[in-house]
Design an enzyme around this catalytic site. Structure first.
Site, PDB file in Angstrom:
ATOM      1  N   GLU A 187       0.856  -1.320  -0.146  1.00 57.83           N
ATOM      2  CA  GLU A 187      -0.165  -0.099  -0.095  1.00 57.83           C
ATOM      3  C   GLU A 187       0.882   1.380  -0.018  1.00 57.83           C
ATOM      4  OE1 GLU A 187      -3.816   2.359   2.250  1.00 57.83           O
ATOM      5  OE2 GLU A 187      -2.486   0.611   3.468  1.00 57.83           O
ATOM      6  N   ASP A 203      -3.068  11.835  -1.890  1.00 56.65           N
ATOM      7  CA  ASP A 203      -3.232  13.382  -2.010  1.00 56.65           C
ATOM      8  C   ASP A 203      -3.612  13.561  -3.421  1.00 56.65           C
ATOM      9  OD1 ASP A 203      -2.498  13.520   0.840  1.00 56.65           O
ATOM     10  OD2 ASP A 203      -0.688  13.196  -0.061  1.00 56.65           O
TER      11      ASP A 203
HETATM   12  N1  SAM Z   1      -4.320   5.699   2.821  1.00 58.60           N
HETATM   13  C1  SAM Z   1      -4.668   6.121   4.000  1.00 58.60           C
HETATM   14  C2  SAM Z   1      -6.313   6.306   4.152  1.00 58.60           C
HETATM   15  O1  SAM Z   1      -7.031   6.097   3.179  1.00 58.60           O
HETATM   16  O2  SAM Z   1      -6.751   6.580   5.297  1.00 58.60           O
HETATM   17  C3  SAM Z   1      -4.056   7.835   4.018  1.00 58.60           C
HETATM   18  C4  SAM Z   1      -4.847   8.882   3.048  1.00 58.60           C
HETATM   19  S1  SAM Z   1      -3.411  10.401   3.165  1.00 58.60           S
HETATM   20  C5  SAM Z   1      -4.669  11.383   2.311  1.00 58.60           C
HETATM   21  C6  SAM Z   1      -2.295   9.851   1.769  1.00 58.60           C
HETATM   22  C7  SAM Z   1      -1.043   9.587   2.653  1.00 58.60           C
HETATM   23  O3  SAM Z   1      -0.112   9.199   1.683  1.00 58.60           O
HETATM   24  C8  SAM Z   1      -0.344  10.464   3.664  1.00 58.60           C
HETATM   25  O4  SAM Z   1      -0.253   9.892   4.694  1.00 58.60           O
HETATM   26  C9  SAM Z   1       0.862  10.899   2.860  1.00 58.60           C
HETATM   27  O5  SAM Z   1       1.983  11.195   3.583  1.00 58.60           O
HETATM   28  C10 SAM Z   1       1.119   9.408   1.929  1.00 58.60           C
HETATM   29  N2  SAM Z   1       2.111   9.787   0.789  1.00 58.60           N
HETATM   30  C11 SAM Z   1       1.630  10.574  -0.116  1.00 58.60           C
HETATM   31  N3  SAM Z   1       2.522  11.003  -1.075  1.00 58.60           N
HETATM   32  C12 SAM Z   1       3.405   9.849  -0.918  1.00 58.60           C
HETATM   33  C13 SAM Z   1       4.469   9.072  -1.591  1.00 58.60           C
HETATM   34  N4  SAM Z   1       5.174   9.878  -2.740  1.00 58.60           N
HETATM   35  N5  SAM Z   1       5.140   8.175  -1.183  1.00 58.60           N
HETATM   36  C14 SAM Z   1       4.668   7.768   0.235  1.00 58.60           C
HETATM   37  N6  SAM Z   1       3.686   8.224   0.826  1.00 58.60           N
HETATM   38  C15 SAM Z   1       3.047   9.115   0.238  1.00 58.60           C
END
Ligand code: SAM
Length: 217
Positions: A43, A122
């Protein structure tokens, strides 16, 4: 998701037995890390980790890896995991990695990953940031470098613009759209076995429909 910087988060992550470090050295060796040849599902952007922890419990014959780029967020997942262990829930098929998903091809060999989950990624709404979206053609290209030939990406979001962008990118990148819905929770076939994420629970409780696509190469 970006939580306030938590002092000590970096050290807690470095000391954690749930986190794999020096991940570039594990490229091509993930079966050794897990001690078996079960399929690997990852994930990307797992946030606080509820989704992948639930899957790991439900599917002990799959190896799961949760990837998150921020220490403060990953720390929450570690804390949750520690609490679960205290309650006797031991998961031997789940590790976490702190890294930016842009580095995926440095960490996994082609074919080492069977499935990639993207949940409520995001949206990066500004056009000039489009390549940062986890479903952009640039990211699909990275996923292609690590996925097995039969491997798939499963993406959920409540953000209609991001979803439509993603449908377009799947097509532009020459991937196959295997399934999609604009209202997951009212689509009996696609919702079967659905595991909700933290964001999914929050947004669907506000009445937002959840969109989902499954794409393969
Ligand atoms: N997947 C979770 C949920 O649905 O509850 C969290 C959603 S949150 C909006 C998006 C997460 O993706 C954040 O914690 C962010 O730090 C992580 N993220 C965004 N871009 C990323 C990247 N390039 N590599 C790793 N993590 C990333």
């Amino acid at each position: 998701m970006r939580l306030r910087n938590i002092p000590g988060a970096k050290d807690a992550i470095e000391d954690s037995k749930y986190v794999v470090h020096d991940v570039q050295e594990k490229k091509g060796k993930w079966a050794e890390v897990f001690g078996n040849h079960n399929p690997v599902h990852i994930e990307v952007g797992m946030g606080k980790g509820r989704f992948i922890m639930t899957l790991a419990e439900l599917y002990p014959d799959v190896n799961f890896i949760g990837i998150e780029m921020y220490d403060s967020v990953l720390l929450r997942a570690l804390q949750k995991r520690e609490e679960q262990e205290k309650e006797g829930k031991i998961l031997n098929n789940l590790f976490f990695i702190r890294m930016d998903a842009r580095e995926l091809p440095l960490v996994f060999e082609k074919g080492e990953v069977k499935k990639i989950y993207l949940n409520f990624s995001d949206p990066w709404p500004k056009e000039r940031h489009a390549k940062r979206r986890l479903t952009s053609r640039q990211f699909l290209e990275r996923y292609q470098q690590v996925l097995d030939a039969e491997g798939v990406v499963e993406f959920k979001t409540d953000n209609r613009e991001l979803f439509e962008f993603s449908l377009e990118e799947v097509k532009e990148a020459g991937w196959k759209l295997l399934a999609h819905t604009f209202d997951l929770h009212h689509d009996e076939a696609m919702n079967k076995g659905n595991v909700m994420t933290e964001y999914e629970e929050k947004f669907s409780s506000q009445g937002n429909p959840i969109h989902k696509l499954i794409a393969g190469q």
